[in-house]
Write a protein that holds these residues in place. Sequence first.
Motif, PDB file in Angstrom:
ATOM      1  N   HIS A 153     -25.088 -46.777  58.356  1.00  0.00           N
ATOM      2  CA  HIS A 153     -26.126 -46.474  59.356  1.00  0.00           C
ATOM      3  C   HIS A 153     -27.496 -46.642  58.700  1.00  0.00           C
ATOM      4  CE1 HIS A 153     -23.159 -44.763  62.184  1.00  0.00           C
ATOM      5  NE2 HIS A 153     -22.579 -44.282  61.104  1.00  0.00           N
ATOM      6  N   PRO A 154     -28.122 -47.809  58.839  1.00  0.00           N
ATOM      7  CA  PRO A 154     -29.361 -48.104  58.117  1.00  0.00           C
ATOM      8  C   PRO A 154     -30.548 -47.212  58.462  1.00  0.00           C
ATOM      9  CG  PRO A 154     -28.342 -50.116  58.930  1.00  0.00           C
ATOM     10  CD  PRO A 154     -27.605 -48.991  59.563  1.00  0.00           C
ATOM     11  N   THR A 155     -30.465 -46.448  59.565  1.00  0.00           N
ATOM     12  CA  THR A 155     -31.576 -45.557  59.898  1.00  0.00           C
ATOM     13  C   THR A 155     -31.372 -44.140  59.350  1.00  0.00           C
ATOM     14  OG1 THR A 155     -30.610 -44.980  62.038  1.00  0.00           O
ATOM     15  CG2 THR A 155     -32.149 -46.840  61.987  1.00  0.00           C
ATOM     16  N   LEU A 156     -30.246 -43.904  58.679  1.00  0.00           N
ATOM     17  CA  LEU A 156     -30.039 -42.609  58.023  1.00  0.00           C
ATOM     18  C   LEU A 156     -30.845 -42.612  56.723  1.00  0.00           C
ATOM     19  CD1 LEU A 156     -26.216 -41.871  58.452  1.00  0.00           C
ATOM     20  CD2 LEU A 156     -28.124 -40.651  59.507  1.00  0.00           C
ATOM     21  N   ASP A 157     -31.970 -41.937  56.749  1.00  0.00           N
ATOM     22  CA  ASP A 157     -32.884 -41.982  55.607  1.00  0.00           C
ATOM     23  C   ASP A 157     -32.743 -40.778  54.678  1.00  0.00           C
ATOM     24  OD1 ASP A 157     -34.153 -44.410  56.408  1.00  0.00           O
ATOM     25  OD2 ASP A 157     -35.264 -43.266  57.918  1.00  0.00           O
ATOM     26  N   THR A 158     -32.237 -39.660  55.196  1.00  0.00           N
ATOM     27  CA  THR A 158     -32.094 -38.448  54.402  1.00  0.00           C
ATOM     28  C   THR A 158     -30.721 -37.840  54.650  1.00  0.00           C
ATOM     29  OG1 THR A 158     -34.468 -37.954  54.486  1.00  0.00           O
ATOM     30  CG2 THR A 158     -32.998 -36.118  54.000  1.00  0.00           C
ATOM     31  N   ALA A 159     -30.012 -37.535  53.593  1.00  0.00           N
ATOM     32  CA  ALA A 159     -28.752 -36.786  53.682  1.00  0.00           C
ATOM     33  C   ALA A 159     -28.970 -35.424  53.046  1.00  0.00           C
ATOM     34  CB  ALA A 159     -27.630 -37.535  52.975  1.00  0.00           C
ATOM     35  N   ILE A 160     -28.532 -34.383  53.742  1.00  0.00           N
ATOM     36  CA  ILE A 160     -28.647 -33.011  53.242  1.00  0.00           C
ATOM     37  C   ILE A 160     -27.251 -32.415  53.196  1.00  0.00           C
ATOM     38  CG2 ILE A 160     -29.633 -30.725  53.633  1.00  0.00           C
ATOM     39  CD1 ILE A 160     -31.945 -32.030  55.045  1.00  0.00           C
ATOM     40  N   LEU A 161     -26.888 -31.874  52.041  1.00  0.00           N
ATOM     41  CA  LEU A 161     -25.551 -31.341  51.849  1.00  0.00           C
ATOM     42  C   LEU A 161     -25.610 -29.900  51.361  1.00  0.00           C
ATOM     43  CD1 LEU A 161     -25.350 -34.605  51.335  1.00  0.00           C
ATOM     44  CD2 LEU A 161     -23.035 -34.008  50.661  1.00  0.00           C
ATOM     45  N   PHE A 162     -24.449 -29.295  51.280  1.00  0.00           N
ATOM     46  CA  PHE A 162     -24.337 -27.941  50.768  1.00  0.00           C
ATOM     47  C   PHE A 162     -24.511 -27.963  49.244  1.00  0.00           C
ATOM     48  CE2 PHE A 162     -22.667 -27.641  54.904  1.00  0.00           C
ATOM     49  CZ  PHE A 162     -22.560 -26.316  55.286  1.00  0.00           C
ATOM     50  N   TYR A 163     -24.770 -26.802  48.702  1.00  0.00           N
ATOM     51  CA  TYR A 163     -24.823 -26.627  47.253  1.00  0.00           C
ATOM     52  C   TYR A 163     -24.129 -25.312  46.936  1.00  0.00           C
ATOM     53  CZ  TYR A 163     -28.631 -23.396  48.370  1.00  0.00           C
ATOM     54  OH  TYR A 163     -29.373 -22.367  48.896  1.00  0.00           O
ATOM     55  N   SER A 164     -23.849 -25.095  45.687  1.00  0.00           N
ATOM     56  CA  SER A 164     -23.353 -23.791  45.246  1.00  0.00           C
ATOM     57  C   SER A 164     -24.245 -23.299  44.123  1.00  0.00           C
ATOM     58  CB  SER A 164     -21.892 -23.877  44.773  1.00  0.00           C
ATOM     59  OG  SER A 164     -21.783 -24.737  43.651  1.00  0.00           O
ATOM     60  N   ARG A 165     -24.160 -22.016  43.842  1.00  0.00           N
ATOM     61  CA  ARG A 165     -24.924 -21.416  42.744  1.00  0.00           C
ATOM     62  C   ARG A 165     -23.960 -20.761  41.763  1.00  0.00           C
ATOM     63  NH1 ARG A 165     -28.495 -17.173  45.401  1.00  0.00           N
ATOM     64  NH2 ARG A 165     -26.629 -16.971  46.692  1.00  0.00           N
ATOM     65  N   GLN A 166     -24.334 -20.824  40.507  1.00  0.00           N
ATOM     66  CA  GLN A 166     -23.473 -20.267  39.457  1.00  0.00           C
ATOM     67  C   GLN A 166     -24.322 -19.460  38.481  1.00  0.00           C
ATOM     68  OE1 GLN A 166     -21.717 -23.110  36.689  1.00  0.00           O
ATOM     69  NE2 GLN A 166     -19.833 -21.929  36.651  1.00  0.00           N
ATOM     70  N   LYS A 167     -23.884 -18.252  38.187  1.00  0.00           N
ATOM     71  CA  LYS A 167     -24.583 -17.444  37.198  1.00  0.00           C
ATOM     72  C   LYS A 167     -24.387 -18.036  35.810  1.00  0.00           C
ATOM     73  CE  LYS A 167     -24.456 -12.911  39.455  1.00  0.00           C
ATOM     74  NZ  LYS A 167     -24.005 -11.505  39.316  1.00  0.00           N
ATOM     75  N   ARG A 168     -25.471 -18.248  35.104  1.00  0.00           N
ATOM     76  CA  ARG A 168     -25.360 -18.810  33.749  1.00  0.00           C
ATOM     77  C   ARG A 168     -24.661 -17.845  32.810  1.00  0.00           C
ATOM     78  NH1 ARG A 168     -31.285 -21.567  32.547  1.00  0.00           N
ATOM     79  NH2 ARG A 168     -31.425 -22.790  34.464  1.00  0.00           N
ATOM     80  N   GLU A 169     -24.918 -16.554  32.986  1.00  0.00           N
ATOM     81  CA  GLU A 169     -24.403 -15.575  32.034  1.00  0.00           C
ATOM     82  C   GLU A 169     -22.881 -15.398  32.150  1.00  0.00           C
ATOM     83  OE1 GLU A 169     -28.680 -14.578  32.944  1.00  0.00           O
ATOM     84  OE2 GLU A 169     -26.920 -15.077  34.140  1.00  0.00           O
ATOM     85  N   THR A 170     -22.353 -15.468  33.381  1.00  0.00           N
ATOM     86  CA  THR A 170     -20.935 -15.142  33.599  1.00  0.00           C
ATOM     87  C   THR A 170     -20.132 -16.281  34.207  1.00  0.00           C
ATOM     88  OG1 THR A 170     -21.349 -14.279  35.820  1.00  0.00           O
ATOM     89  CG2 THR A 170     -21.569 -12.735  33.958  1.00  0.00           C
TER      90      THR A 170
END
Length: 243
Positions: A31-48
Motif C-alpha cells: 500500500h504505497p500511501t501507508l506512510d507511517t506504521a505504529i505498533l505496540f511496544y513492551s517495557r522491561q525493568k533493567r534491574e530485574t
Amino acid sequence: MATGRYTLFFDADDTIHRDVVPQVLARMDMHPTLDTAILFYSRQKRETSEILGMARIDQDLLLECLGGRDEAMGPPNAMAGLLAMNNFPWNKILRTERFRQAGLKFGKTQVHNDLLGHWHALLHARQVLLMNKTLCTHRVSKSGSNLTSRFNADRLQMFAALSELLDFLEDRPEWSRMYARQFWGLAQRMVDWAGPRLDPDLKTRFDMQYSDLLCRIHLADLARIRTQGSGGLAKRIVNHLIR
C-alpha cells in the motif's frame, strides 16, 4: 540522511523485535500511501528484567483504534486519538521519502523533543497502519540518569516543547482547528504527570509557564472543546486561567 525506503528511529539501549519488521514492510510495500506504521511496544525493568507491558494509556488508544482487529489502516483524522500517545519514536516505521518531502522535525528542547516528531509522523502521513504486534522492548530504570527520570528545572522545557508544537499547528489553521482538543488534552495530561513529580521549589515557575501556554488558546477552540464532549477539560483550562 536516511537512504532506505523506510526509516526507524531507535535507541541503543532498547531491543527491536526483528521478526516483526519484515511483516510491517510487506504491508507498506503493498500500500504505497501507508506512510507511517505504529505498533505496540513492551517495557522491561533493567534491574530485574521484569516485563511491564505498554503504558496503559497507549495500549488503550491502540486497541480502540484497532477496534478488535489485528490490523487497521486509515487517514490521520481517523487515528487522531493516537496523538495523545507517549511520543516515543521507536514504535513507528516511516516511509522515508514522504517525510523527507514533508520536512519531518523533532523538537529543539532537551526533554520532550520527540513530541513534535510524533505529531509530524501522524499528521503528515497519507495513511497510517496499526498492527497488533510488538515492535520493540523499551528498557526502563527508576534509578537511571536519563532525561525521563529528571524532574529538576530541565522538566520546565516541556512548555517550550508544547509551544513549539502549537506553533506547528497554528501554521496550519485547518489542523489547528481539527486537533485543538487533542493538543490541549495532551498538555493537561503532561501537566498532571509532571506537576506532582517536580522539585517543590519549581512549582511556582511551573504554574506560571503553564498559564502562559494556556493564554494562547483561541476562544473558538475552547468552545469546540466544550461542545465536543470534553467539557471537563474546558472547565479545567478556564479555572486555571482565572484563579
